[in-house]
Write a protein that holds these residues in place. Sequence first.
Motif, PDB file in Angstrom:
ATOM      1  N   VAL A  69       0.717  -1.438  -0.111  1.00 21.17           N
ATOM      2  CA  VAL A  69      -0.060  -0.165  -0.501  1.00 21.17           C
ATOM      3  C   VAL A  69       1.139   1.065   0.312  1.00 21.17           C
ATOM      4  N   LEU A  70       1.898   1.215   0.552  1.00 23.59           N
ATOM      5  CA  LEU A  70       2.591   2.201   0.703  1.00 23.59           C
ATOM      6  C   LEU A  70       3.704   2.603  -0.046  1.00 23.59           C
ATOM      7  N   GLN A  71       3.971   1.657  -1.780  1.00 25.97           N
ATOM      8  CA  GLN A  71       4.571   0.932  -2.143  1.00 25.97           C
ATOM      9  C   GLN A  71       6.005   1.298  -2.062  1.00 25.97           C
ATOM     10  N   LEU A  72       6.043   0.416  -1.093  1.00 23.40           N
ATOM     11  CA  LEU A  72       7.080  -0.097  -0.750  1.00 23.40           C
ATOM     12  C   LEU A  72       8.414  -1.426  -1.281  1.00 23.40           C
ATOM     13  N   GLY A  73       6.903  -2.574  -1.602  1.00 19.41           N
ATOM     14  CA  GLY A  73       7.410  -3.455  -1.771  1.00 19.41           C
ATOM     15  C   GLY A  73       6.306  -3.743  -2.378  1.00 19.41           C
ATOM     16  N   ASP A  74       6.626  -5.353  -3.513  1.00 20.81           N
ATOM     17  CA  ASP A  74       6.059  -5.622  -4.798  1.00 20.81           C
ATOM     18  C   ASP A  74       4.764  -6.872  -4.525  1.00 20.81           C
ATOM     19  N   GLY A  75       3.762  -6.363  -3.567  1.00 19.97           N
ATOM     20  CA  GLY A  75       3.271  -7.512  -3.734  1.00 19.97           C
ATOM     21  C   GLY A  75       2.674  -8.634  -3.479  1.00 19.97           C
ATOM     22  N   VAL A  76       4.207  -9.719  -3.122  1.00 21.91           N
ATOM     23  CA  VAL A  76       4.247 -10.593  -4.063  1.00 21.91           C
ATOM     24  C   VAL A  76       3.150 -11.388  -2.243  1.00 21.91           C
ATOM     25  N   HIS A  77       3.234 -12.386  -2.662  1.00 18.40           N
ATOM     26  CA  HIS A  77       2.352 -12.407  -1.029  1.00 18.40           C
ATOM     27  C   HIS A  77       3.872 -13.668  -0.446  1.00 18.40           C
ATOM     28  N   PRO A  78       4.187 -13.639   0.469  1.00 14.14           N
ATOM     29  CA  PRO A  78       5.658 -14.169   1.423  1.00 14.14           C
ATOM     30  C   PRO A  78       5.025 -15.236   1.373  1.00 14.14           C
ATOM     31  N   PHE A  79       4.152 -16.346   1.316  1.00 17.07           N
ATOM     32  CA  PHE A  79       4.017 -18.004   1.320  1.00 17.07           C
ATOM     33  C   PHE A  79       3.805 -18.471   0.206  1.00 17.07           C
ATOM     34  N   GLN A  80       3.585 -17.439  -0.929  1.00 17.40           N
ATOM     35  CA  GLN A  80       3.228 -17.832  -2.321  1.00 17.40           C
ATOM     36  C   GLN A  80       3.906 -19.329  -2.753  1.00 17.40           C
ATOM     37  N   SER A  81       4.970 -19.255  -2.451  1.00 17.99           N
ATOM     38  CA  SER A  81       5.482 -21.176  -2.410  1.00 17.99           C
ATOM     39  C   SER A  81       5.308 -22.128  -2.076  1.00 17.99           C
ATOM     40  N   TYR A  82       5.087 -21.610  -0.449  1.00 22.72           N
ATOM     41  CA  TYR A  82       4.262 -22.266   0.056  1.00 22.72           C
ATOM     42  C   TYR A  82       2.685 -23.003  -0.051  1.00 22.72           C
ATOM     43  N   LEU A  83       1.864 -22.177  -1.152  1.00 23.31           N
ATOM     44  CA  LEU A  83       0.546 -21.807  -1.563  1.00 23.31           C
ATOM     45  C   LEU A  83       0.671 -22.859  -2.602  1.00 23.31           C
ATOM     46  N   ASP A  84       1.724 -22.880  -3.494  1.00 24.03           N
ATOM     47  CA  ASP A  84       1.879 -23.623  -4.488  1.00 24.03           C
ATOM     48  C   ASP A  84       2.351 -24.583  -4.502  1.00 24.03           C
ATOM     49  N   LEU A  85       2.713 -25.431  -3.126  1.00 21.28           N
ATOM     50  CA  LEU A  85       3.007 -26.997  -3.050  1.00 21.28           C
ATOM     51  C   LEU A  85       1.999 -27.653  -3.555  1.00 21.28           C
ATOM     52  N   ASP A  86       2.400 -28.813  -4.195  1.00 19.19           N
ATOM     53  CA  ASP A  86       1.137 -29.474  -4.893  1.00 19.19           C
ATOM     54  C   ASP A  86       1.478 -30.860  -3.722  1.00 19.19           C
ATOM     55  N   ILE A  87      -0.106 -31.131  -3.193  1.00 20.04           N
ATOM     56  CA  ILE A  87       0.041 -31.841  -2.334  1.00 20.04           C
ATOM     57  C   ILE A  87      -1.262 -33.097  -2.243  1.00 20.04           C
ATOM     58  N   SER A  88      -1.564 -32.660  -3.786  1.00 20.95           N
ATOM     59  CA  SER A  88      -2.634 -33.261  -3.157  1.00 20.95           C
ATOM     60  C   SER A  88      -2.600 -34.666  -4.524  1.00 20.95           C
ATOM     61  N   LEU A  89      -3.745 -34.972  -4.743  1.00 21.12           N
ATOM     62  CA  LEU A  89      -3.423 -36.719  -4.907  1.00 21.12           C
ATOM     63  C   LEU A  89      -4.714 -37.040  -6.105  1.00 21.12           C
ATOM     64  N   SER A  90      -4.496 -37.677  -7.086  1.00 18.61           N
ATOM     65  CA  SER A  90      -5.361 -38.089  -8.538  1.00 18.61           C
ATOM     66  C   SER A  90      -5.857 -39.043  -7.783  1.00 18.61           C
ATOM     67  N   GLY A  91      -7.028 -39.802  -8.728  1.00 21.08           N
ATOM     68  CA  GLY A  91      -7.669 -40.921  -8.120  1.00 21.08           C
ATOM     69  C   GLY A  91      -7.125 -41.977  -7.759  1.00 21.08           C
ATOM     70  N   GLU A  92      -6.012 -42.007  -9.640  1.00 22.35           N
ATOM     71  CA  GLU A  92      -5.089 -43.032  -9.480  1.00 22.35           C
ATOM     72  C   GLU A  92      -4.396 -43.269  -8.250  1.00 22.35           C
ATOM     73  N   GLU A  93      -3.985 -42.348  -7.568  1.00 23.41           N
ATOM     74  CA  GLU A  93      -2.729 -42.234  -7.449  1.00 23.41           C
ATOM     75  C   GLU A  93      -3.566 -42.247  -5.203  1.00 23.41           C
ATOM     76  N   ALA A  94      -4.460 -41.849  -5.430  1.00 21.30           N
ATOM     77  CA  ALA A  94      -5.293 -42.001  -3.825  1.00 21.30           C
ATOM     78  C   ALA A  94      -5.851 -43.653  -3.735  1.00 21.30           C
ATOM     79  N   GLU A  95      -6.189 -44.402  -4.869  1.00 18.91           N
ATOM     80  CA  GLU A  95      -6.273 -45.337  -4.963  1.00 18.91           C
ATOM     81  C   GLU A  95      -5.306 -46.791  -4.572  1.00 18.91           C
ATOM     82  N   HIS A  96      -4.280 -46.055  -5.726  1.00 16.13           N
ATOM     83  CA  HIS A  96      -2.504 -46.651  -5.238  1.00 16.13           C
ATOM     84  C   HIS A  96      -2.118 -46.625  -4.175  1.00 16.13           C
ATOM     85  N   CYS A  97      -2.294 -45.820  -3.152  1.00 16.17           N
ATOM     86  CA  CYS A  97      -1.973 -45.240  -1.399  1.00 16.17           C
ATOM     87  C   CYS A  97      -2.788 -46.431  -0.938  1.00 16.17           C
TER      88      CYS A  97
END
Length: 205
Positions: free
Chosen positions: A65-93
Amino acid sequence: MSSKGEVMDLVYWKDMERTGMVLTGLVVALLSLFQLSIITVVSTLSLAILCFTISVRIYYKLLHVLQLGDGVHPFQSYLDLDISLSGEEAEHCLQRAIVLSCSALETLRNLIFVGNLFSSLKFWLLMYVVTFLGNLCNGLTLIIIGVIAVFSVPLFYTRHQDKVDSCIVAVQAQIDNIKDFFYRLTQGGGPPPDPTPGGAKPKAH
């Protein structure tokens, strides 16, 4: 990067700051269970994490807001982390979990009802040793030791692999000798089997 890769990076201390924070948090949380209930520990830890993440998020918003930063989410790398399982992967597990459970139950059945005398004797000896271990420490202490070992043993092995491998080979040879001795006892004694194909050959005169 996959979640498995992230875990391996933590275990092998690829990012020392992140690994140190994770290890410290786990050990402190487990040590807290000696004095507090697990509900208190989980709720307090969750509040502390939320206070930190919300504060950081608001701080980055203010910088934007004060135009001192680029507004990038500080935890975006954690939000983009893929922890989902497809149907086949879930069935295999799920199938793998069922197979492992059935295999464990079958092994336990054979051990308890003496499907193999030698294996049941080894299991009895293991349980006998565990009773002494239970008198020395509780399960929570073992979990703490296990967590510390997960973050230290792999790194130690990679740095001293040759020495560790030589020690393992020597110990394995001794264990094999002891196992062979007890096996021959359960089979009624006698000399060890002749490793020569076809048995011993008579000497030529």
